[in-house]
Structure formats: C-alpha cells, structure tokens
Design a protein around this motif. Sequence first.
Motif, PDB file in Angstrom:
ATOM      1  N   LYS A 126       0.866  -1.180   0.000  1.00  0.00           N
ATOM      2  CA  LYS A 126       0.000   0.000   0.000  1.00  0.00           C
ATOM      3  C   LYS A 126       0.903   1.230   0.000  1.00  0.00           C
ATOM      4  O   LYS A 126       2.015   1.203   0.536  1.00  0.00           O
ATOM      5  N   PHE A 127       0.411   2.316  -0.594  1.00  0.00           N
ATOM      6  CA  PHE A 127       1.258   3.488  -0.787  1.00  0.00           C
ATOM      7  C   PHE A 127       0.653   4.724  -0.125  1.00  0.00           C
ATOM      8  O   PHE A 127      -0.538   5.020  -0.298  1.00  0.00           O
ATOM      9  N   LYS A 128       1.490   5.413   0.616  1.00  0.00           N
ATOM     10  CA  LYS A 128       1.109   6.660   1.274  1.00  0.00           C
ATOM     11  C   LYS A 128       1.868   7.784   0.596  1.00  0.00           C
ATOM     12  O   LYS A 128       3.098   7.865   0.690  1.00  0.00           O
ATOM     13  N   GLU A 129       1.151   8.652  -0.116  1.00  0.00           N
ATOM     14  CA  GLU A 129       1.781   9.714  -0.890  1.00  0.00           C
ATOM     15  C   GLU A 129       1.963  10.958  -0.013  1.00  0.00           C
ATOM     16  O   GLU A 129       0.995  11.514   0.502  1.00  0.00           O
ATOM     17  N   LEU A 130       3.220  11.382   0.121  1.00  0.00           N
ATOM     18  CA  LEU A 130       3.566  12.509   0.983  1.00  0.00           C
ATOM     19  C   LEU A 130       4.451  13.493   0.238  1.00  0.00           C
ATOM     20  O   LEU A 130       5.090  13.134  -0.751  1.00  0.00           O
ATOM     21  N   GLU A 131       4.510  14.732   0.726  1.00  0.00           N
ATOM     22  CA  GLU A 131       5.491  15.663   0.200  1.00  0.00           C
ATOM     23  C   GLU A 131       6.877  15.045   0.415  1.00  0.00           C
ATOM     24  O   GLU A 131       7.133  14.400   1.427  1.00  0.00           O
ATOM     25  N   ALA A 132       7.758  15.247  -0.559  1.00  0.00           N
ATOM     26  CA  ALA A 132       9.066  14.578  -0.514  1.00  0.00           C
ATOM     27  C   ALA A 132       9.792  14.811   0.805  1.00  0.00           C
ATOM     28  O   ALA A 132      10.418  13.891   1.348  1.00  0.00           O
ATOM     29  N   ALA A 133       9.711  16.022   1.338  1.00  0.00           N
ATOM     30  CA  ALA A 133      10.414  16.343   2.584  1.00  0.00           C
ATOM     31  C   ALA A 133       9.881  15.568   3.779  1.00  0.00           C
ATOM     32  O   ALA A 133      10.582  15.411   4.794  1.00  0.00           O
ATOM     33  N   GLN A 134       8.638  15.061   3.672  1.00  0.00           N
ATOM     34  CA  GLN A 134       8.018  14.354   4.791  1.00  0.00           C
ATOM     35  C   GLN A 134       8.347  12.863   4.817  1.00  0.00           C
ATOM     36  O   GLN A 134       8.135  12.201   5.836  1.00  0.00           O
ATOM     37  N   THR A 135       8.867  12.325   3.719  1.00  0.00           N
ATOM     38  CA  THR A 135       9.039  10.868   3.666  1.00  0.00           C
ATOM     39  C   THR A 135       9.996  10.321   4.731  1.00  0.00           C
ATOM     40  O   THR A 135       9.682   9.302   5.357  1.00  0.00           O
ATOM     41  N   PRO A 136      11.143  10.962   5.003  1.00  0.00           N
ATOM     42  CA  PRO A 136      11.995  10.399   6.062  1.00  0.00           C
ATOM     43  C   PRO A 136      11.366  10.510   7.440  1.00  0.00           C
ATOM     44  O   PRO A 136      11.602   9.667   8.310  1.00  0.00           O
ATOM     45  N   ARG A 137      10.517  11.522   7.626  1.00  0.00           N
ATOM     46  CA  ARG A 137       9.865  11.709   8.933  1.00  0.00           C
ATOM     47  C   ARG A 137       8.764  10.683   9.162  1.00  0.00           C
ATOM     48  O   ARG A 137       8.276  10.531  10.287  1.00  0.00           O
ATOM     49  N   SER A 138       8.363   9.990   8.105  1.00  0.00           N
ATOM     50  CA  SER A 138       7.276   9.017   8.214  1.00  0.00           C
ATOM     51  C   SER A 138       7.765   7.628   8.598  1.00  0.00           C
ATOM     52  O   SER A 138       6.950   6.715   8.782  1.00  0.00           O
ATOM     53  N   LEU A 139       9.069   7.448   8.720  1.00  0.00           N
ATOM     54  CA  LEU A 139       9.623   6.101   8.874  1.00  0.00           C
ATOM     55  C   LEU A 139       9.138   5.366  10.122  1.00  0.00           C
ATOM     56  O   LEU A 139       9.114   4.136  10.145  1.00  0.00           O
ATOM     57  N   ASP A 140       8.744   6.088  11.165  1.00  0.00           N
ATOM     58  CA  ASP A 140       8.213   5.427  12.356  1.00  0.00           C
ATOM     59  C   ASP A 140       6.755   5.039  12.183  1.00  0.00           C
ATOM     60  O   ASP A 140       6.214   4.260  12.987  1.00  0.00           O
ATOM     61  N   ASP A 141       6.101   5.571  11.160  1.00  0.00           N
ATOM     62  CA  ASP A 141       4.670   5.346  10.979  1.00  0.00           C
ATOM     63  C   ASP A 141       4.337   4.404   9.835  1.00  0.00           C
ATOM     64  O   ASP A 141       3.199   3.945   9.720  1.00  0.00           O
ATOM     65  N   VAL A 142       5.301   4.135   8.961  1.00  0.00           N
ATOM     66  CA  VAL A 142       5.086   3.240   7.822  1.00  0.00           C
ATOM     67  C   VAL A 142       6.118   2.114   7.883  1.00  0.00           C
ATOM     68  O   VAL A 142       7.033   2.139   8.702  1.00  0.00           O
ATOM     69  N   ASP A 143       5.948   1.136   7.007  1.00  0.00           N
ATOM     70  CA  ASP A 143       6.887   0.014   7.006  1.00  0.00           C
ATOM     71  C   ASP A 143       8.194   0.358   6.296  1.00  0.00           C
ATOM     72  O   ASP A 143       9.252  -0.182   6.618  1.00  0.00           O
ATOM     73  N   ALA A 144       8.112   1.254   5.322  1.00  0.00           N
ATOM     74  CA  ALA A 144       9.305   1.704   4.598  1.00  0.00           C
ATOM     75  C   ALA A 144       8.950   2.980   3.853  1.00  0.00           C
ATOM     76  O   ALA A 144       7.769   3.295   3.667  1.00  0.00           O
ATOM     77  N   ALA A 145       9.965   3.712   3.420  1.00  0.00           N
ATOM     78  CA  ALA A 145       9.734   4.963   2.695  1.00  0.00           C
ATOM     79  C   ALA A 145      10.796   5.146   1.633  1.00  0.00           C
ATOM     80  O   ALA A 145      11.971   4.839   1.865  1.00  0.00           O
ATOM     81  N   VAL A 146      10.379   5.643   0.475  1.00  0.00           N
ATOM     82  CA  VAL A 146      11.320   6.015  -0.569  1.00  0.00           C
ATOM     83  C   VAL A 146      11.674   7.479  -0.348  1.00  0.00           C
ATOM     84  O   VAL A 146      10.785   8.341  -0.313  1.00  0.00           O
ATOM     85  N   VAL A 147      12.968   7.747  -0.185  1.00  0.00           N
ATOM     86  CA  VAL A 147      13.419   9.080   0.230  1.00  0.00           C
ATOM     87  C   VAL A 147      14.424   9.630  -0.776  1.00  0.00           C
ATOM     88  O   VAL A 147      15.364   8.936  -1.182  1.00  0.00           O
ATOM     89  N   ASN A 148      14.216  10.888  -1.163  1.00  0.00           N
ATOM     90  CA  ASN A 148      15.186  11.579  -2.015  1.00  0.00           C
ATOM     91  C   ASN A 148      16.514  11.731  -1.280  1.00  0.00           C
ATOM     92  O   ASN A 148      16.549  11.888  -0.057  1.00  0.00           O
ATOM     93  N   GLY A 149      17.610  11.711  -2.043  1.00  0.00           N
ATOM     94  CA  GLY A 149      18.932  11.726  -1.450  1.00  0.00           C
ATOM     95  C   GLY A 149      19.191  12.895  -0.525  1.00  0.00           C
ATOM     96  O   GLY A 149      19.782  12.725   0.551  1.00  0.00           O
TER      97      GLY A 149
END
Length: 272
Positions: free
Chosen positions: A180-203
């Motif tokens: 399942k995919f949770k679409e977030l602003e790019a800056a928010q993806t690393p902050r979501s790591l405690d709430d999702v199973d994994a996150a794709v994060v820009n370098g």
Amino acid sequence: MRNTAKITTAVLAAGALTLGLSACGAGDSGSDGPLIVAASPTPHAEILTYVKDNLAKKEGLDLEVKEFTDYVTPNTATQDGSVGANYFQNQPYLDDFNKKNGTDIVPVVTVHLEPLGLYSHKVKKADALKSGATLAIPNDTVNEARALKLLAANGLITLKTGVGNEATPSDITKNPKNLKFKELEAAQTPRSLDDVDAAVVNGNYALESDLKPAKDALVLESPKDNPYGNFLAVKKGEENDPRVKKLAKLLTSPEVKKFIQDKYAGAVLASF
C-alpha cells in the motif's frame, strides 16, 4: 501536479517570500551585484557554500546562497527574478514543473546525482517487507514515478510497459506483496519512517535526516544511465550572465568533485 492544494499554498508562500527578497534588492537582474542562488540545504547549499568560501573570490564571483526546504519556491523565485539561479532539481522534474506552471526555466550545467533509496526502521531487507506493508513515496509527479521505478527495478512491483515520468500506483500491474502506498510531500518521507513500514526518500532529504544512503538503504538507485542528475538552472535568457558562467565553471571544477567525494562518501555522486 496532483497535490493542487499543497502546491497552491506553497506558491502563495513563495509569493510572500519573493516580495521580501525583492524589497532587499534580490531581484536586480544586472550582472554587477551578487548572484543569489536558491538551493536545498543538503547537499546543494553545502556545495554552494564550499564554492563561496573557497573558490568564488578568486574567480571574482560574489555569491549568495538562499536555502529552501521545498521543491516549488526555488523555481517560482527564479522565474520572478527574486533569485538569479537555483540548484536543487533534475530534468524530468523541471520539464514537468515548466509544463504545469507556465515557467521557462532551463538547465545550465549538471553537477551531481543523489541516488533515491528505500529505507525502513522495521526491516533490514526489502524482501522482508510483509504482505500489505505500507510504503511512503513522494507525491510530486516525477519523484513518485521515480520511486515506483526504483521499486520495480528491485522486483517489488511491476509497472505497465513503457510507463514514463508520470507513473502512479494505478500503473502497477503486479503487486505480489499487496503493498500500500502513502503519498507525501518529498520532505516528509523520512519523517514518516516510524509510521510506515518503509519509505522512498530523495537523497538530499535522506542526508538531512542522518540516513546514509550507501549503508542504510534497503535498495538504492543505480547511477548508470541515470537521468536524474541535479543541475544549476536559470530563467531562460540568463544563461549567458557572466556570474552564472563563473558559477557553472566552479561547480564542475576538480575542487568541487573532491569535496563531494570526501564529504558524502558515495551518498552524492559528481556527474562531471
């Protein structure tokens, strides 16, 4: 872009910001004043600051660095002349931005690549993701497509044949783990790591969050034939500004290549 409400808010904020910049004289398009460059904090502003502190004076370049934490304001500020250039984006993103916003920003010189990565606080390998796992991905058009292509390249999903830089989860044809995919602003993806199973994060956001792409990513983009190099960009017609030419030369110098290699240890790769 799909997230219209968020982008509209960002553009309004950009308008307020650029008015402030203009009041300070930042909108001067002459070639005698400082060249103001909008940049993401990491690694773009860090690279520019290295140039400013170590190389610019010898080249006769007066350089000022303005940091921005989103992917909209640097382009709107460049378009309206509040800044003279920006350094934060890749070609697919710029093409999409110009098309959707009626801007005419153009690349000057490609400097580096930040490999996109999949990160997790819950599993140590991508194949350990459980059925039904939730993955955070960037919600802007190009970076979302880039994230999905990364997952496809590593066998987690399959995308429609020939899908381009506007791929969305609806273009997934096979999803064996029922991700399942949770679409977030790019800056928010690393902050979501405690709430999702994994996150794709820009370098750049990975580095800002103390993630080490070469060590921490479950899967990482390959630099081979990668179209996502980050470049210095200006409003069309400003490419021949002497200040821009000086900065382009310095950003692709041996000194900057060594700085990138020494500071980022593979998390950022020089593209020249």
